[in-house]
Scaffold this motif. Structure first.
Motif, PDB file in Angstrom:
ATOM      1  N   GLY A  16      35.259  65.862  69.443  1.00 39.12           N
ATOM      2  CA  GLY A  16      34.302  66.425  69.700  1.00 39.12           C
ATOM      3  C   GLY A  16      33.584  67.733  69.441  1.00 39.12           C
ATOM      4  N   GLY A  17      34.459  68.890  69.057  1.00 40.00           N
ATOM      5  CA  GLY A  17      33.567  70.021  68.648  1.00 40.00           C
ATOM      6  C   GLY A  17      32.485  69.770  68.163  1.00 40.00           C
ATOM      7  N   PRO A  18      32.295  69.295  66.878  1.00 46.18           N
ATOM      8  CA  PRO A  18      30.878  69.006  66.431  1.00 46.18           C
ATOM      9  C   PRO A  18      30.066  68.585  67.012  1.00 46.18           C
ATOM     10  N   ALA A  19      30.505  67.593  67.624  1.00 50.48           N
ATOM     11  CA  ALA A  19      29.649  66.379  68.605  1.00 50.48           C
ATOM     12  C   ALA A  19      29.061  67.381  69.960  1.00 50.48           C
ATOM     13  N   LEU A  20      29.504  68.719  70.253  1.00 51.53           N
ATOM     14  CA  LEU A  20      28.474  69.265  71.143  1.00 51.53           C
ATOM     15  C   LEU A  20      27.120  69.014  70.756  1.00 51.53           C
ATOM     16  N   VAL A  21      26.836  69.162  69.316  1.00 51.38           N
ATOM     17  CA  VAL A  21      25.389  69.647  69.014  1.00 51.38           C
ATOM     18  C   VAL A  21      24.403  68.390  69.670  1.00 51.38           C
ATOM     19  N   ALA A  56      21.181  60.676  65.120  1.00 49.21           N
ATOM     20  CA  ALA A  56      22.143  59.415  64.970  1.00 49.21           C
ATOM     21  C   ALA A  56      22.783  59.586  63.803  1.00 49.21           C
ATOM     22  N   ALA A  57      22.575  60.850  63.205  1.00 51.00           N
ATOM     23  CA  ALA A  57      23.467  60.756  61.597  1.00 51.00           C
ATOM     24  C   ALA A  57      25.379  61.012  62.155  1.00 51.00           C
ATOM     25  N   CYS A  58      24.892  61.684  63.502  1.00 54.57           N
ATOM     26  CA  CYS A  58      26.207  62.316  63.643  1.00 54.57           C
ATOM     27  C   CYS A  58      26.854  61.050  64.891  1.00 54.57           C
ATOM     28  N   GLY A  59      25.852  60.406  65.571  1.00 54.91           N
ATOM     29  CA  GLY A  59      26.616  58.607  65.573  1.00 54.91           C
ATOM     30  C   GLY A  59      27.211  58.229  64.942  1.00 54.91           C
ATOM     31  N   PHE A  60      26.294  57.432  63.285  1.00 59.78           N
ATOM     32  CA  PHE A  60      26.950  57.358  62.558  1.00 59.78           C
ATOM     33  C   PHE A  60      28.187  57.103  61.863  1.00 59.78           C
ATOM     34  N   TRP A  81      37.746  51.623  71.959  1.00 59.94           N
ATOM     35  CA  TRP A  81      36.270  52.197  72.157  1.00 59.94           C
ATOM     36  C   TRP A  81      36.378  53.203  73.107  1.00 59.94           C
ATOM     37  N   THR A  82      36.766  52.816  73.950  1.00 53.55           N
ATOM     38  CA  THR A  82      36.580  53.745  75.453  1.00 53.55           C
ATOM     39  C   THR A  82      37.565  54.654  75.364  1.00 53.55           C
ATOM     40  N   LEU A  83      38.350  54.888  74.596  1.00 57.35           N
ATOM     41  CA  LEU A  83      39.487  56.274  74.587  1.00 57.35           C
ATOM     42  C   LEU A  83      39.146  56.818  73.489  1.00 57.35           C
ATOM     43  N   SER A  84      37.998  56.343  72.827  1.00 58.68           N
ATOM     44  CA  SER A  84      37.339  57.392  71.333  1.00 58.68           C
ATOM     45  C   SER A  84      36.073  57.778  72.045  1.00 58.68           C
ATOM     46  N   LEU A  85      35.730  57.531  72.623  1.00 61.29           N
ATOM     47  CA  LEU A  85      34.859  58.065  73.899  1.00 61.29           C
ATOM     48  C   LEU A  85      34.724  59.304  74.836  1.00 61.29           C
ATOM     49  N   LEU A  86      35.837  58.871  75.316  1.00 55.66           N
ATOM     50  CA  LEU A  86      36.540  59.427  76.111  1.00 55.66           C
ATOM     51  C   LEU A  86      37.103  60.918  75.205  1.00 55.66           C
ATOM     52  N   ILE A  90      35.569  65.207  75.700  1.00 60.00           N
ATOM     53  CA  ILE A  90      36.816  66.224  76.214  1.00 60.00           C
ATOM     54  C   ILE A  90      35.681  67.666  75.676  1.00 60.00           C
ATOM     55  N   PRO A  91      36.014  67.870  74.795  1.00 61.10           N
ATOM     56  CA  PRO A  91      35.435  69.558  74.234  1.00 61.10           C
ATOM     57  C   PRO A  91      34.168  69.813  75.048  1.00 61.10           C
ATOM     58  N   ALA A  92      33.416  68.730  75.576  1.00 59.85           N
ATOM     59  CA  ALA A  92      31.920  69.126  75.907  1.00 59.85           C
ATOM     60  C   ALA A  92      32.407  69.319  77.661  1.00 59.85           C
TER      61      ALA A  92
END
Length: 100
Positions: A16-21, A56-60, A81-86, A90-92
């Motif tokens: 989730g940290g790098p997913a902020l971008v 798309a690259a981060c999603g992949f 997958w629900t737990l993974s998405l949540l 969390i960081p965001a």
């Protein structure tokens, strides 16, 4: 240990940290879709190309990391997958709550 839910949750909180971008890029695309700023007159296609490819690259990458864990966990696929998405969000959400 990999079959436990908290291992998958922890991995996704770390992702989730790098997913902020890409989350910010998705927010920017959504915010400028309806009401673009007057100085942004290059068209929306360039925004989709410039921001869509990193998203798309981060999603992949997120999917590629989670797929092996999803097979080995004791959770059902929908739960995993629900737990993974949540866990990824969390960081965001923490950043939004701490510094609105």
């Amino acid at each position: 240990m990999i079959g436990r839910w908290y291992t998958a949750f922890g991995i996704n909180v770390l992702l989730g940290g790098p997913a902020l971008v890409p989350l910010f890029l998705l927010y920017y695309i959504g915010a400028t879709w309806v009401h673009p700023a007057p100085e942004e007159n290059d068209g929306f296609g360039i925004v989709l190309i410039a921001f869509g490819l990193p998203v798309a690259a981060c999603g992949f990458l997120w999917w590629a990391v989670n797929r092996p864990f999803a097979r080995r966990t004791q959770l059902s696929p929908a739960q995993y997958w629900t737990l993974s998405l949540l866990g990824t969000l969390i960081p965001a959400l923490t950043l939004l709550c701490v510094d609105p």
